[in-house]
Enzyme design. Structure first.
Site, mmCIF file in Angstrom:
data_model
loop_
_atom_site.group_PDB
_atom_site.id
_atom_site.type_symbol
_atom_site.label_atom_id
_atom_site.label_comp_id
_atom_site.label_asym_id
_atom_site.label_seq_id
_atom_site.Cartn_x
_atom_site.Cartn_y
_atom_site.Cartn_z
ATOM 1 N N SER A 1 0.881 -1.273 0.005
ATOM 2 C CA SER A 1 0.104 0.100 -0.012
ATOM 3 C C SER A 1 0.993 1.187 -0.033
ATOM 4 O O SER A 1 1.652 1.359 -0.904
ATOM 5 C CB SER A 1 -0.823 -0.257 1.349
ATOM 6 O OG SER A 1 -1.813 0.908 1.076
ATOM 7 N N ASP B 1 -10.251 -3.469 -5.582
ATOM 8 C CA ASP B 1 -9.815 -2.696 -4.369
ATOM 9 C C ASP B 1 -10.495 -1.454 -4.447
ATOM 10 O O ASP B 1 -10.693 -0.659 -5.198
ATOM 11 C CB ASP B 1 -8.285 -2.379 -4.677
ATOM 12 C CG ASP B 1 -7.597 -1.791 -3.474
ATOM 13 O OD1 ASP B 1 -8.473 -1.089 -2.581
ATOM 14 O OD2 ASP B 1 -6.309 -1.783 -3.446
ATOM 15 N N HIS C 1 -8.436 -4.474 -0.652
ATOM 16 C CA HIS C 1 -6.935 -3.851 -0.550
ATOM 17 C C HIS C 1 -6.289 -4.664 0.395
ATOM 18 O O HIS C 1 -6.648 -4.650 1.713
ATOM 19 C CB HIS C 1 -7.240 -2.579 -0.200
ATOM 20 C CG HIS C 1 -6.255 -1.698 0.214
ATOM 21 N ND1 HIS C 1 -5.713 -0.975 -0.908
ATOM 22 C CD2 HIS C 1 -5.536 -1.294 1.226
ATOM 23 C CE1 HIS C 1 -4.592 -0.375 -0.536
ATOM 24 N NE2 HIS C 1 -4.551 -0.544 0.766
#
Length: 421
Positions: free
Chosen positions: A203, A341, A372
């Site tokens: 991320s 996501d 995610h």
């Protein structure tokens, strides 16, 4: 006659209600979505052909849990709430580095639990997601799996993220600051001069590691490859999508902003105290604005950008995003996102797609499902402890290590043949 028809009417209403509920469930859980291998974007080259042969996960179906695994929201929620199931507790040593501005950076070091498949000394340098650290369950699960595959792991703890580590300067981690990650990498290179590096970012961590590698060619020395999972590539482009309600991004934005507020306020004295030498642009009024912030953009504008003296939010996002550095990365680079996501708008995926069409060292992997940082696997309801993401990153790293070993062996053979001639 009318009385006898009433039960039939009620039965029809019940049936319609049940049908409506089932329809909503099917739609929300995305049950009609097929399972398929991930979409791959790459240029045809010796490296890409080798990866396709050496990484079965790239060409096999990713099969999430049947009941809920095709919902990106549920995958994301489970990652956010519990991280992983039955997460192990790898044993590591915490290291402390004093930065030039007085900040105390920390990372955790985990030694390998087995010999690596190519027999070399390989260290994974790992940068977690926003406000995360080595104690998060998804990090622990990944580290344990990497250790068992022969990797030493160094995991950065984002500045200010660990609840039991006080800030020693008026600064926290930001979206793209690479100082702490760079300090960790330099420590590893100095302490283990023979080791080679596999760079991994999750991320926000994906943005940081890609930016770090692209900042200077020297940062890519001893780096075998880089893997980025579920990053958004451009904060400037993402900020507009984060204020939209489709895929509930505005709600996720609120939740992440609330978490960031709690972390910042837990370090209130170190950041806003009277005795603190704050950045000139950081004022006490920013603290009051922080209390009322409902989005990450408001927090970034009022607090985060000022740690590094950016004049505007636009400048902060432009300078701290990895998008402008990606083309400077020359080591093998795998970029992974999930099509469902809810945090990364589909328009942002044009960035890795375009890059993979221009650079032979880049492969973009896009499975249909995963949410995610979810990527849970399982048969029906209960997920397995190890995720598709964990397996893919290690499988890719193993393949790159083997690719480099094959290249060095070919070079040695050519040298021997040249000497014989």
């Amino acid at each position: 006659m009318e009385t006898s028809e009433l039960p039939a009417v009620f039965d029809g209403v019940k049936l319609a209600a049940v049908a409506a509920v089932l329809y909503v469930i099917v739609r929300c859980l995305n049950l009609k979505s097929p399972t398929a291998p991930p979409d791959l974007y790459f240029q045809d080259s010796g490296l890409s052909r080798f990866l396709l042969k050496s990484c079965p996960l790239l060409t096999k179906e990713y099969i999430p849990p049947l009941i809920w695994g095709k919902s990106g929201h549920i995958q994301t929620a489970l990652y956010g709430k519990m991280g992983r199931v039955r997460s192990p507790h790898p044993y590591g040593h915490r290291k402390f580095i004093t930065m030039s501005d007085g900040a105390t950076s920390t990372f955790d070091l985990f030694e390998p639990l087995a010999e690596h498949c190519v027999g070399d000394d390989i260290t994974m340098v790992i940068c977690p997601g926003i406000a995360n650290h080595s104690e998060k369950q998804y990090i622990r699960t990944f580290v344990d799996y990497a250790q068992k595959n022969g990797y030493r792991c160094a995991v950065l703890n984002h500045l200010g993220a660990l609840p039991n580590i006080e800030l020693t300067s008026p600064r926290m981690f930001t979206y793209g600051c690479t100082w702490e990650f760079g300090a960790m990498v330099n420590y590893i290179k100095k302490t283990y001069p023979l080791t080679q590096l596999v760079v991994v970012g999750f991320s926000l961590g994906g943005n940081i590691v890609c930016k770090y590698l692209g900042e200077t060619q020297a940062n890519q020395e001893k780096v075998l490859c880089c893997v980025s999972v579920c990053q958004g590539y451009s904060a400037l482009r993402a900020q507009e999508t984060f204020m939209q309600w489709d895929q509930c991004r505005r709600f996720y934005n609120f939740l992440m902003a609330d978490n960031m507020k709690k972390i910042i306020l837990s370090h209130r004295q170190a950041l806003f105290g009277d005795h603190v030498k704050k950045p000139q642009s950081l004022e006490d009024t920013d603290l009051s604005r922080l209390y009322t912030a409902t989005s990450l953009m408001q927090i970034d504008d009022n607090v985060m950008r000022k740690f590094h003296g950016y004049n505007s939010l636009k400048e902060y996002y432009e300078e701290e995003s990895c998008m402008r550095y990606l083309h400077r990365i020359y080591v093998p680079l795998m970029l992974v996102n999930a099509a469902d996501d809810p945090l990364v708008h589909e328009s942002l995926l044009a960035i890795p797609k375009s890059l993979s069409e221009k650079r032979e060292n880049v492969m973009f992997v896009l499975p249909l499902h995963g949410g995610h940082l979810g990527f849970f696997e399982g048969s029906v309801l209960f997920p397995e402890p190890l995720t598709w993401m964990d397996k893919l990153v290690v499988e890719y790293a193993n393949a790159i290590c083997q690719w480099e070993r094959n290249k060095s062996q070919c070079s040695d053979t050519e040298l021997v043949e040249a000497d014989l001639e």
